[in-house]
Design a protein around this motif. Structure first.
Motif, mmCIF file in Angstrom:
data_model
loop_
_atom_site.group_PDB
_atom_site.id
_atom_site.type_symbol
_atom_site.label_atom_id
_atom_site.label_comp_id
_atom_site.label_asym_id
_atom_site.label_seq_id
_atom_site.Cartn_x
_atom_site.Cartn_y
_atom_site.Cartn_z
ATOM 1 N N ALA A 13 75.366 71.380 46.799
ATOM 2 C CA ALA A 13 74.981 69.988 46.635
ATOM 3 C C ALA A 13 74.743 69.694 45.167
ATOM 4 C CB ALA A 13 73.719 69.686 47.444
ATOM 5 N N TYR A 14 74.780 68.425 44.815
ATOM 6 C CA TYR A 14 74.629 67.998 43.430
ATOM 7 C C TYR A 14 73.685 66.806 43.369
ATOM 8 C CZ TYR A 14 78.889 70.778 43.193
ATOM 9 O OH TYR A 14 79.810 71.791 43.315
ATOM 10 N N LEU A 15 73.363 66.412 42.172
ATOM 11 C CA LEU A 15 72.488 65.261 41.986
ATOM 12 C C LEU A 15 73.025 64.040 42.729
ATOM 13 C CD1 LEU A 15 70.120 63.768 40.591
ATOM 14 C CD2 LEU A 15 71.602 63.477 38.589
ATOM 15 N N HIS A 16 74.327 63.795 42.621
ATOM 16 C CA HIS A 16 74.917 62.596 43.215
ATOM 17 C C HIS A 16 75.233 62.750 44.701
ATOM 18 C CE1 HIS A 16 75.339 60.068 39.621
ATOM 19 N NE2 HIS A 16 75.494 61.202 38.961
ATOM 20 N N HIS A 49 65.337 63.109 41.148
ATOM 21 C CA HIS A 49 65.421 64.478 40.630
ATOM 22 C C HIS A 49 66.233 65.351 41.579
ATOM 23 C CE1 HIS A 49 62.282 64.166 37.477
ATOM 24 N NE2 HIS A 49 61.627 63.400 38.326
ATOM 25 N N PHE A 50 66.974 66.315 41.013
ATOM 26 C CA PHE A 50 67.620 67.364 41.796
ATOM 27 C C PHE A 50 67.181 68.706 41.235
ATOM 28 C CE2 PHE A 50 71.372 70.292 42.169
ATOM 29 C CZ PHE A 50 71.199 70.575 43.514
ATOM 30 N N PHE A 51 66.640 69.569 42.115
ATOM 31 C CA PHE A 51 66.186 70.902 41.713
ATOM 32 C C PHE A 51 67.044 71.934 42.440
ATOM 33 C CE2 PHE A 51 62.506 68.086 41.319
ATOM 34 C CZ PHE A 51 62.130 68.320 40.004
ATOM 35 N N ASP A 52 67.864 72.642 41.682
ATOM 36 C CA ASP A 52 68.789 73.631 42.255
ATOM 37 C C ASP A 52 68.093 74.979 42.400
ATOM 38 O OD1 ASP A 52 71.079 74.688 43.292
ATOM 39 O OD2 ASP A 52 72.120 74.872 41.376
ATOM 40 N N ALA A 109 47.542 54.803 36.976
ATOM 41 C CA ALA A 109 48.975 54.990 37.196
ATOM 42 C C ALA A 109 49.151 55.418 38.641
ATOM 43 C CB ALA A 109 49.532 56.052 36.258
ATOM 44 N N TYR A 110 49.999 54.718 39.368
ATOM 45 C CA TYR A 110 50.264 55.048 40.772
ATOM 46 C C TYR A 110 51.630 55.717 40.878
ATOM 47 C CZ TYR A 110 46.238 52.148 41.884
ATOM 48 O OH TYR A 110 44.965 51.643 41.965
ATOM 49 N N ILE A 111 51.661 56.878 41.510
ATOM 50 C CA ILE A 111 52.886 57.672 41.613
ATOM 51 C C ILE A 111 53.203 57.896 43.088
ATOM 52 C CG2 ILE A 111 54.032 59.826 41.008
ATOM 53 C CD1 ILE A 111 51.945 60.028 38.677
ATOM 54 N N ALA A 112 54.301 57.323 43.529
ATOM 55 C CA ALA A 112 54.776 57.510 44.903
ATOM 56 C C ALA A 112 55.995 58.417 44.868
ATOM 57 C CB ALA A 112 55.125 56.157 45.532
ATOM 58 N N SER A 113 56.081 59.336 45.806
ATOM 59 C CA SER A 113 57.217 60.260 45.795
ATOM 60 C C SER A 113 57.623 60.650 47.207
ATOM 61 C CB SER A 113 56.889 61.522 44.988
ATOM 62 O OG SER A 113 55.913 62.300 45.658
ATOM 63 N N ILE A 114 58.889 61.014 47.323
ATOM 64 C CA ILE A 114 59.412 61.622 48.547
ATOM 65 C C ILE A 114 60.150 62.892 48.141
ATOM 66 C CG2 ILE A 114 61.071 61.432 50.439
ATOM 67 C CD1 ILE A 114 60.476 58.478 50.580
ATOM 68 N N THR A 115 59.740 64.009 48.718
ATOM 69 C CA THR A 115 60.420 65.282 48.492
ATOM 70 C C THR A 115 61.314 65.587 49.688
ATOM 71 O OG1 THR A 115 58.578 66.142 47.170
ATOM 72 C CG2 THR A 115 60.103 67.758 48.090
ATOM 73 N N ILE A 116 62.593 65.823 49.415
ATOM 74 C CA ILE A 116 63.568 66.134 50.457
ATOM 75 C C ILE A 116 63.955 67.604 50.284
ATOM 76 C CG2 ILE A 116 65.780 65.470 51.486
ATOM 77 C CD1 ILE A 116 65.514 62.842 49.790
ATOM 78 N N PRO A 117 63.353 68.510 51.062
ATOM 79 C CA PRO A 117 63.548 69.945 50.823
ATOM 80 C C PRO A 117 64.654 70.565 51.685
ATOM 81 C CG PRO A 117 61.731 69.638 52.347
ATOM 82 C CD PRO A 117 62.320 68.258 52.083
ATOM 83 N N SER A 122 66.189 71.054 46.383
ATOM 84 C CA SER A 122 65.421 69.902 46.857
ATOM 85 C C SER A 122 65.724 68.686 45.987
ATOM 86 C CB SER A 122 63.919 70.192 46.851
ATOM 87 O OG SER A 122 63.454 70.372 45.528
ATOM 88 N N TYR A 123 65.444 67.537 46.548
ATOM 89 C CA TYR A 123 65.511 66.260 45.825
ATOM 90 C C TYR A 123 64.123 65.642 45.842
ATOM 91 C CZ TYR A 123 70.578 66.657 46.222
ATOM 92 O OH TYR A 123 71.879 67.100 46.129
ATOM 93 N N VAL A 124 63.764 65.020 44.754
ATOM 94 C CA VAL A 124 62.490 64.309 44.697
ATOM 95 C C VAL A 124 62.747 62.914 44.133
ATOM 96 C CG1 VAL A 124 60.161 64.213 43.754
ATOM 97 C CG2 VAL A 124 61.155 66.430 44.375
ATOM 98 N N ILE A 125 62.346 61.917 44.881
ATOM 99 C CA ILE A 125 62.395 60.531 44.407
ATOM 100 C C ILE A 125 60.990 60.166 43.969
ATOM 101 C CG2 ILE A 125 62.880 58.141 45.035
ATOM 102 C CD1 ILE A 125 64.537 59.569 47.426
ATOM 103 N N LYS A 126 60.842 59.724 42.752
ATOM 104 C CA LYS A 126 59.513 59.414 42.227
ATOM 105 C C LYS A 126 59.490 58.010 41.647
ATOM 106 C CE LYS A 126 57.821 61.189 38.339
ATOM 107 N NZ LYS A 126 57.258 62.138 37.361
ATOM 108 N N ILE A 127 58.435 57.293 41.949
ATOM 109 C CA ILE A 127 58.210 55.964 41.385
ATOM 110 C C ILE A 127 56.858 55.970 40.700
ATOM 111 C CG2 ILE A 127 57.810 53.523 41.919
ATOM 112 C CD1 ILE A 127 59.631 54.098 44.431
ATOM 113 N N GLN A 128 56.814 55.511 39.475
ATOM 114 C CA GLN A 128 55.535 55.374 38.778
ATOM 115 C C GLN A 128 55.367 53.931 38.335
ATOM 116 O OE1 GLN A 128 54.386 58.354 35.928
ATOM 117 N NE2 GLN A 128 53.076 56.943 34.791
ATOM 118 N N ALA A 129 54.247 53.351 38.724
ATOM 119 C CA ALA A 129 53.903 51.982 38.343
ATOM 120 C C ALA A 129 52.492 52.000 37.767
ATOM 121 C CB ALA A 129 53.991 51.041 39.540
ATOM 122 N N ASP A 130 52.343 51.509 36.558
ATOM 123 C CA ASP A 130 51.066 51.585 35.846
ATOM 124 C C ASP A 130 50.386 50.219 35.789
ATOM 125 O OD1 ASP A 130 51.897 54.168 35.366
ATOM 126 O OD2 ASP A 130 52.489 53.784 33.285
#
Length: 222
Positions: A13-16, A49-52, A109-117, A122-130
């Motif tokens: 798998a890849y980032l895309h 994010h993509f973590f190989d 700072a509010y950080i919302a994330s979803i980790t897809i393992p 794994s993939y991690v989607i992160k949102i930061q709103a300050d």
């Protein structure tokens, strides 16, 4: 002669391989490990994010353990947990979190994330709103409302029934969630960074696309 013991081809798998919706965001950078956007209308940073490598989360099955795990991570940065949950995206168990971290000068700072393992990546989607500009308006308005209703008590030393970890009332470390940060108040403060982070992560979870190779990856067993 055919080799009956030929090794099974490893799925890569890849980032895309994961696609999240692009709703007019501005891409600010991309490399092999991450794509970063800003949402200029909402002052939010969105990162895929993509973590190989093997995921560093302890589990995607034991919710009670995850609540403790992320509670301690947030408290280590003097922050607090807003939400920890296990959500299923395309039938894959994923870990969703929202935490808050105090900023250096004022606000959160509010950080919302979803980790897809998966087993080996794994993939991690992160949102930061300050919080920017005038901070604390949501807190002040809801605190005043709840105080007048008798739901929060205020004396010279502390406030009773205002700050509390959402899952463990005995936990007192870090900067605890307060009552104004409950999701039921988001509609009153749609431009607040917590409302923005929570809305964006919900929208992404509902519209994310997995390419074929993602569905063939070995699953995360823990």
């Amino acid at each position: 002669m055919f080799n009956l013991f030929k090794k099974k081809k490893k799925i890569k798998a890849y980032l895309h391989s994961v696609i999240i919706p692009d709703e007019g965001w501005t891409k600010v950078s991309e490399d092999n490990e991450a794509i970063r956007w800003v949402n200029p209308q909402q002052s939010a940073l969105i990162v895929l994010h993509f973590f190989d490598k093997e995921p560093d989360i302890p589990t995607a099955q034991d919710l009670d353990y995850l609540k403790k795990f992320y509670r301690n991570i947030a408290a280590a940065s003097n922050g607090g947990t807003i939400e920890t949950d296990i959500v299923h995206i395309h039938n894959i168990p994923c870990v969703k979190t929202i935490i808050k971290i105090p900023q250096e000068e004022t606000g959160m700072a509010y950080i919302a994330s979803i980790t897809i393992p998966f087993e080996n990546c794994s993939y991690v989607i992160k949102i930061q709103a300050d919080e920017i500009g005038i901070t604390g308006m949501r807190d002040a308005l809801i605190l005043d409302r709840l105080h007048k209703a008798g739901e929060v008590e205020i004396d010279e030393e502390n406030m009773k029934n205002w700050f509390e970890d959402p899952y463990d009332p005995d936990f007192k470390q870090g900067t605890l969630m307060n009552k104004s940060e409950l999701e039921k108040y988001d509609h009153e403060f749609p431009e607040h960074p917590l409302s923005i982070a929570r809305s964006l992560i919900r929208s992404i979870a509902a519209t994310i696309i997995f390419k074929k190779e993602i569905k063939e990856l070995p699953s995360f067993k823990r």
